[in-house]
Design a protein around this motif. Structure first.
Motif, mmCIF file in Angstrom:
data_model
loop_
_atom_site.group_PDB
_atom_site.id
_atom_site.type_symbol
_atom_site.label_atom_id
_atom_site.label_comp_id
_atom_site.label_asym_id
_atom_site.label_seq_id
_atom_site.Cartn_x
_atom_site.Cartn_y
_atom_site.Cartn_z
ATOM 1 N N GLY A 1 -26.064 -9.010 -2.699
ATOM 2 C CA GLY A 1 -26.167 -9.586 -2.008
ATOM 3 C C GLY A 1 -25.207 -9.641 -0.624
ATOM 4 O O GLY A 1 -25.533 -10.011 0.152
ATOM 5 N N LEU B 1 -26.846 -14.670 2.103
ATOM 6 C CA LEU B 1 -26.187 -15.761 0.693
ATOM 7 C C LEU B 1 -27.036 -17.133 0.851
ATOM 8 O O LEU B 1 -27.015 -18.145 -0.481
ATOM 9 C CB LEU B 1 -24.627 -15.579 0.463
ATOM 10 C CG LEU B 1 -24.234 -14.250 -0.228
ATOM 11 C CD1 LEU B 1 -22.948 -14.342 -0.285
ATOM 12 C CD2 LEU B 1 -25.185 -13.454 -1.813
ATOM 13 N N SER C 1 -26.474 -7.739 2.082
ATOM 14 C CA SER C 1 -27.320 -9.438 2.712
ATOM 15 C C SER C 1 -26.118 -9.468 3.790
ATOM 16 O O SER C 1 -26.900 -10.432 4.660
ATOM 17 C CB SER C 1 -27.983 -10.309 2.041
ATOM 18 O OG SER C 1 -27.350 -11.232 1.274
ATOM 19 N N GLY D 1 -20.890 -2.877 -11.003
ATOM 20 C CA GLY D 1 -20.090 -2.507 -12.181
ATOM 21 C C GLY D 1 -20.021 -0.808 -12.915
ATOM 22 O O GLY D 1 -21.096 -0.219 -11.877
ATOM 23 N N TYR E 1 -5.934 5.338 -1.426
ATOM 24 C CA TYR E 1 -5.353 5.879 -1.168
ATOM 25 C C TYR E 1 -5.721 6.851 0.062
ATOM 26 O O TYR E 1 -4.987 7.415 0.517
ATOM 27 C CB TYR E 1 -4.780 7.042 -2.830
ATOM 28 C CG TYR E 1 -4.025 8.043 -3.077
ATOM 29 C CD1 TYR E 1 -2.761 7.659 -2.461
ATOM 30 C CD2 TYR E 1 -4.887 9.726 -2.989
ATOM 31 C CE1 TYR E 1 -1.288 8.852 -2.237
ATOM 32 C CE2 TYR E 1 -3.148 10.943 -3.122
ATOM 33 C CZ TYR E 1 -1.534 10.029 -2.530
ATOM 34 O OH TYR E 1 -0.307 10.939 -2.647
ATOM 35 N N THR F 1 -36.052 -13.870 -2.810
ATOM 36 C CA THR F 1 -37.378 -14.173 -3.418
ATOM 37 C C THR F 1 -38.253 -14.589 -2.062
ATOM 38 O O THR F 1 -39.679 -14.401 -2.218
ATOM 39 C CB THR F 1 -37.752 -14.599 -4.561
ATOM 40 O OG1 THR F 1 -37.342 -15.934 -4.882
ATOM 41 C CG2 THR F 1 -36.660 -13.774 -6.059
ATOM 42 N N ARG G 1 -28.215 -23.343 -7.508
ATOM 43 C CA ARG G 1 -27.476 -22.320 -6.418
ATOM 44 C C ARG G 1 -26.153 -23.475 -5.975
ATOM 45 O O ARG G 1 -25.806 -24.523 -5.517
ATOM 46 C CB ARG G 1 -27.715 -22.356 -4.802
ATOM 47 C CG ARG G 1 -29.712 -21.567 -5.620
ATOM 48 C CD ARG G 1 -30.243 -21.232 -4.590
ATOM 49 N NE ARG G 1 -30.403 -19.937 -3.643
ATOM 50 C CZ ARG G 1 -30.631 -19.714 -1.995
ATOM 51 N NH1 ARG G 1 -30.950 -21.029 -1.339
ATOM 52 N NH2 ARG G 1 -30.614 -19.135 -1.546
ATOM 53 N N LEU H 1 -32.941 -4.351 0.900
ATOM 54 C CA LEU H 1 -32.490 -3.020 -0.709
ATOM 55 C C LEU H 1 -33.611 -2.057 -0.772
ATOM 56 O O LEU H 1 -32.620 -0.972 -1.046
ATOM 57 C CB LEU H 1 -34.403 -4.178 -2.194
ATOM 58 C CG LEU H 1 -33.738 -4.462 -3.078
ATOM 59 C CD1 LEU H 1 -35.355 -4.903 -4.007
ATOM 60 C CD2 LEU H 1 -32.713 -4.626 -3.220
ATOM 61 N N ARG I 1 -21.513 -19.781 -2.246
ATOM 62 C CA ARG I 1 -22.195 -18.677 -1.574
ATOM 63 C C ARG I 1 -22.165 -18.997 0.263
ATOM 64 O O ARG I 1 -21.319 -17.966 1.021
ATOM 65 C CB ARG I 1 -23.613 -19.322 -1.393
ATOM 66 C CG ARG I 1 -24.587 -18.582 -2.403
ATOM 67 C CD ARG I 1 -25.479 -19.273 -2.464
ATOM 68 N NE ARG I 1 -26.950 -18.872 -3.988
ATOM 69 C CZ ARG I 1 -27.155 -17.557 -3.781
ATOM 70 N NH1 ARG I 1 -28.071 -17.543 -2.779
ATOM 71 N NH2 ARG I 1 -27.590 -17.438 -5.027
ATOM 72 N N ILE J 1 0.834 -1.168 -0.072
ATOM 73 C CA ILE J 1 -0.039 0.175 0.220
ATOM 74 C C ILE J 1 1.280 0.984 -0.500
ATOM 75 O O ILE J 1 0.827 2.234 -0.890
ATOM 76 C CB ILE J 1 -0.655 -0.082 1.300
ATOM 77 C CG1 ILE J 1 -1.842 -0.917 1.092
ATOM 78 C CG2 ILE J 1 -1.717 1.271 1.434
ATOM 79 C CD1 ILE J 1 -3.036 -1.428 2.348
#
Ligand SMILES: CCCCCCCCCCCCCCCC(=O)SCCNC(=O)CCNC(=O)[C@H](O)C(C)(C)COP(=O)(O)OP(=O)(O)OC[C@H]1O[C@@H](n2cnc3c(N)ncnc32)[C@H](O)[C@@H]1OP(=O)(O)O
Length: 867
Positions: A378, A497, A381, A365, A282, A503, A336, A513, A341, A225
């Motif tokens: 995800g 996970l 959670s 992303g 940084y 759902t 799954r 959410l 997970r 670092i």
């Protein structure tokens, strides 16, 4: 605090300015100025050359004579030190223009307020008061020593915490993993129709888990670092004018970390560029705070850089958690990947419990359209789960937002035009670094949103989602018994996970959410708006056909006033909104976006190619988002005005419109645009956004409020304002409308088409129309616009997706095995492969809904006549 930061605290007293000045002053007297100047070329910027006051440098804009006075080679002197260059240097340093020419200090006046700190410059860099200017010839040498000191200052920053090594054994042997092995075994029994499980299967799972953990785990090294921080500083001082953060926010964060050593801080930034995570680590390192562990997509695990990122705190996760899954739509328990997970969950829980700060990107992303993307919950959670299990007493959630004058990663235009994303590779990474070093990208602004405690959020919001806060979130209630239910699909307190599909766990997943949206909205609210954002917005909306400079400056002043008004409270990356400064900022922004906006003979104009407009649209993002409520309201209002003028057939001074009608229309339009703007998610937020927009329009004097209606004066200002605001969402409306038309055509003739072919046909259809000049806003032909609208169509029951599994194992010819699910598109890539495909088709009653939607969108396309 600041005294502590001074580089004089380094063991380098003998390198002090005065020592060198004494030694070299003697040499200078003997050999003369020229000798020293030739030995040490210096870095002097055009702007500062004209300065005779360090506090108020008189800066010269590009295009004027003074801007031709350019830099000599860059030594990396912190730009602050350049303030002090005396005026008479001007003549001696008239060097030819080079691509390295920077407008670095051109707008330093805009940023160097007391509240802001440039994290690229060390606090102890040279200032006029500490340097005796009688020794001007020694400046180059002084520059070298101060540069050295600066580098050492970075290298030797105090690190407040030892980064504990994570025990892989603990993770692999944990209770969670035991459950995961069990579930994976059950899965195998079902899928292979076995009756007994051999020991071999168990050791196979263990091996798989070890491999996954090795691929995933980070191994933070303080040494790495430190070295990286020096390199980062060196590189970015070449390509950026500064990285600014608010002093008060930084101090607050520092205090927070010091006061809560056992409570992990979770940084949740908006993701705009690869620079985001580099700058955050940084910054934290420079301020003496703990560097976080950062979730990185496994596509970044490339040779050399992958190892480096691991050492800098990165851990690698799959972008799709169940790679075995054939589609995101199916979530049957069979597909799954329990072992993956389990490892991900345990790894994160272990890091948090050891006190590592965590950083991840809720959007999953980088945004391709410049606006905030919907959240992926995800990892969030897992955080909630770690708190529920009592592994952490609480967590401090810190939303973060970065504003770039110009994006270093290049642009996303090729992807928006349908090209595949370039895969990360060693060569790609090297090219990116080279591009960064050789170009200039203006400034970066880091804003931290209002931080809050996870526990507090959960306790105060649980009831809203029908959860019992005492049962779910009072830590002491967590027992081994609950652990048992972790995988039993029954309890709502297991939003992790490894638990039941989210759902199924409705309340908990909605709460998770909701937390994600709160964070994204807060980060979005705190996002600062830069001059290039403002210029792009105005050029893409109001002045698409070019404008005089004076008109642009006038419009920019109004826009700045609107954005900073009490109802919006947006932060600008500059303070001074006087005409002269705005003029300079516009020219500076033009110099950063030369391929998009040009300036000559007092006129600004926009490049009209589809690619340029898409890129310009990206740069508008923050302003579009800030004004989205107003834009939607303006679109509906302008339609109401048009209808009323047609009905009355006469010019009236003012018009009264029923608020309920306007609000209803605005909510309908907001729902259609919900995938484009985080402000409209979740749907029940729309109403408050529209209400807030109403207040803004009233405050900006565009309309007045009556009891149940709004009064709208038909003066030039009001009409023009409504028309301008509407223009910001006009490309989306035009794009959606075109897609709706094409869709009716494509799915009307061929009832089944695989989703990828549908997307490709829609995009190429739009692009060919754009080529034929059939679009008023060609930037509407972007892939994201199309994908977002398809999501809306699926959600509103117009389209449905069906999975077609191809059984090519049989001897039957492919077409037969596909049965009626055959894609009729000529170039279907999945036609001859075993890839399972998603077939898109119009749902029952979908065509009528689509027709209604087309008509609704068409109404917003007619322009408002401005008198
Ligand atoms: C000093 C200077 C130098 C410094 C130099 C620093 C360098 C430092 C290192 C580099 C660092 C690079 C950093 C790059 C930056 C990226 O690469 S960003 C991309 C990677 N990061 C992320 O994507 C983070 C956010 N994404 C997520 O959280 C996603 O959910 C995951 C975990 C990736 C999974 O995504 P997915 O496969 O699409 O699945 P998703 O539908 O989200 O759900 C998966 C499961 O999560 C759970 N879940 C999802 N939603 C919910 C919900 N609402 N409630 C409850 N559970 C839920 C469920 O268990 C669900 O499973 P099912 O119930 O569906 O079976």
């Amino acid at each position: 605090m600041m005294e502590e930061d001074e580089p004089s605290s380094l063991p380098l007293g003998w390198l002090s300015d005065y020592f060198w000045i004494f030694v070299l002053g003697t040499i200078a007297r003997v050999r003369g100025y020229a000798f020293l100047q030739n030995m040490f070329p210096r870095q002097i910027y055009a702007g500062s050359l004209l300065s005779d006051s360090p506090r108020h440098p008189k800066l010269c804009p590009p295009g004027t004579n003074a801007s031709k006075v350019k830099l000599s080679p860059v030594l990396g002197v912190p730009s602050n030190s350049l303030y002090a260059q005396p005026v008479n240097f001007k003549k001696r340093h008239e060097a030819p223009t080079s691509s390295k020419t920077k407008l670095n200090s051109l707008f330093i006046d805009n940023y160097a307020s007391n509240d802001l700190v440039n994290i690229l410059a060390s606090p102890g860099c040279v200032s006029e008061s500490s340097f005796p200017w009688s020794y001007i010839p020694l400046t180059p040498l002084h520059a070298i020593t101060s540069w050295l000191k600066h580098m050492l200052w970075i290298l030797l920053r105090p690190v407040p915490w030892h980064y504990p090594v994570q025990s892989h054994k603990d993770i692999l042997d944990s209770e969670t993993m035991r459950i995961a092995y069990g579930k994976a075994t059950q899965q195998k029994i079902v899928s292979d129709e076995l009756t007994v499980v051999s020991k071999y299967d168990h050791s196979m799972h263990l091996r798989e888990a070890k491999d996954i953990l090795l691929q995933m785990a980070s191994s933070t090294s303080v040494f790495l670092i430190r070295v990286a921080a020096v390199v980062v500083n060196k590189i970015f001082r070449h390509s950026l004018s500064g990285i600014y953060a608010r002093r008060c926010q930084l101090s607050e964060l520092q205090c927070l970390e010091e006061a809560n050593p056992d409570t992990p801080i979770v940084y949740l930034p908006l993701h705009r560029s690869h620079l985001d995570y580099i700058l955050l680590t940084y910054l934290l390192y420079i301020r003496g705070m703990r560097a976080p562990q950062v979730a990185a997509g496994d596509n970044l695990n490339i040779p050399v850089f992958g190892r480096l990122l691991r050492g800098l705190g990165g851990f690698f996760i799959r972008r799709k958690i169940d790679q075995r899954r054939s589609s995101a739509e199916s979530s049957s328990s069979d597909e799954r990947d329990f072992i993956y997970r389990g490892i991900l969950q345990e790894f994160i829980c272990e890091s948090l419990s050891q006190g590592y700060p965590l950083e991840f990107y809720l959007e999953g992303g980088r945004s391709r359209n410049g606006r905030t993307l919907p959240a992926k919950a995800g990892l969030l959670s897992v955080l909630i789960h770690a708190y529920q299990r009592g592994l952490i007493p609480d967590a401090i959630i810190v939303p973060v937002a970065f504003t770039y004058d110009r994006l270093i990663d290049g642009n996303f235009v090729a992807e928006q035009c349908g090209s595949q994303k370039t895969k990360e590779s060693f060569g790609h990474a090297l090219r990116s670094i080279w591009r960064t070093v050789t170009a200039h990208f203006g400034t970066v602004r880091i804003e931290f949103g209002q931080h809050f405690n996870l526990k507090c959020f959960l306790l105060s919001n649980a009831e809203k989602f029908g959860l019992d806060p005492a049962k779910e979130f009072i830590r002491d209630g967590y027992t081994a018994q609950n652990e048992g239910t972790l995988t039993s699909c029954a309890s709502s307190s297991t939003a992790s996970l490894l638990s039941a599909s989210h759902t199924d766990v409705n309340s908990m997943s909605r709460l998770t959410l909701d937390l994600a949206f709160v964070v994204l909205r807060e980060a979005n609210r705190s996002l600062a708006v830069s001059a290039p954002n403002l210029l792009s917005f105005l050029m893409a909306t109001k002045f698409r056909h070019g404008c005089e400079e004076s008109d642009l400056i006038g419009a920019m002043r109004v826009l700045c006033a609107q954005l900073t008004s009490p109802c919006k409270r947006k932060t600008l990356t500059f303070d001074d909104v006087h005409v002269e400064n705005l003029r300079q900022l516009c020219r500076y922004s033009t110099s950063l976006l030369p391929h998009l906006i040009s300036y000559s003979n007092g006129r600004y104009s926009v490049s009209t190619s589809v690619e340029s407009l898409i890129e310009l649209n990206y740069s508008c993002g923050p302003v579009m988002e800030a004004l989205v409520g107003e834009s939607v309201l303006a679109a509906v209002l302008s339609e109401e005005l048009r209808k009323m003028s047609v009905v009355s057939g006469e010019e009236m001074d003012s018009i009264e419109v029923c608020w309920e009608t306007v609000e209803k229309g605005a909510l309908a339009l907001a729902t259609i645009l919900q995938n484009e703007f985080i402000q409209f998610q979740p749907a029940d937020e729309c109403k408050s956004v529209i209400e807030e927009a109403k207040r803004s329009l009233i405050e900006w004097d565009i309309m007045e409020s009556r009891d149940h209606s709004i009064l709208y004066r038909r003066d030039r200002y009001s009409l023009q304002s409504i028309s301008d605001l509407k223009a910001s969402i006009a490309p989306l409306i035009e794009g959606y409308s075109a897609i709706a038309n094409d869709l009716a055509h494509i799915l009307g003739s061929s009832h089944n088409i695989c989703d990828r072919c549908l997307q490709r046909e829609l995009l190429t259809g739009m692009q060919s129309k754009a080529k034929m000049d059939r679009f008023e806003y060609p930037e509407a032909c972007a892939k994201d616009t199309m994908l977002n609208f398809l999501k809306v169509l699926r959600k509103s029951g117009v389209l449905e997706l069906k999975k077609a599994v191809r059984d090519l194992g049989s001897q039957r010819p492919e077409r037969e095995s596909l049965d009626e699910q055959t894609c009729h598109a000529e170039r279907c890539p999945a036609k001859n492969s075993k890839t399972p495909v998603q077939m898109s088709q119009i749902a029952a009653g979908g065509m009528e809904k689509l027709t209604d939607l087309r008509m609704f969108l068409e109404t917003f396309k007619s322009p408002l006549i401005v008198i």
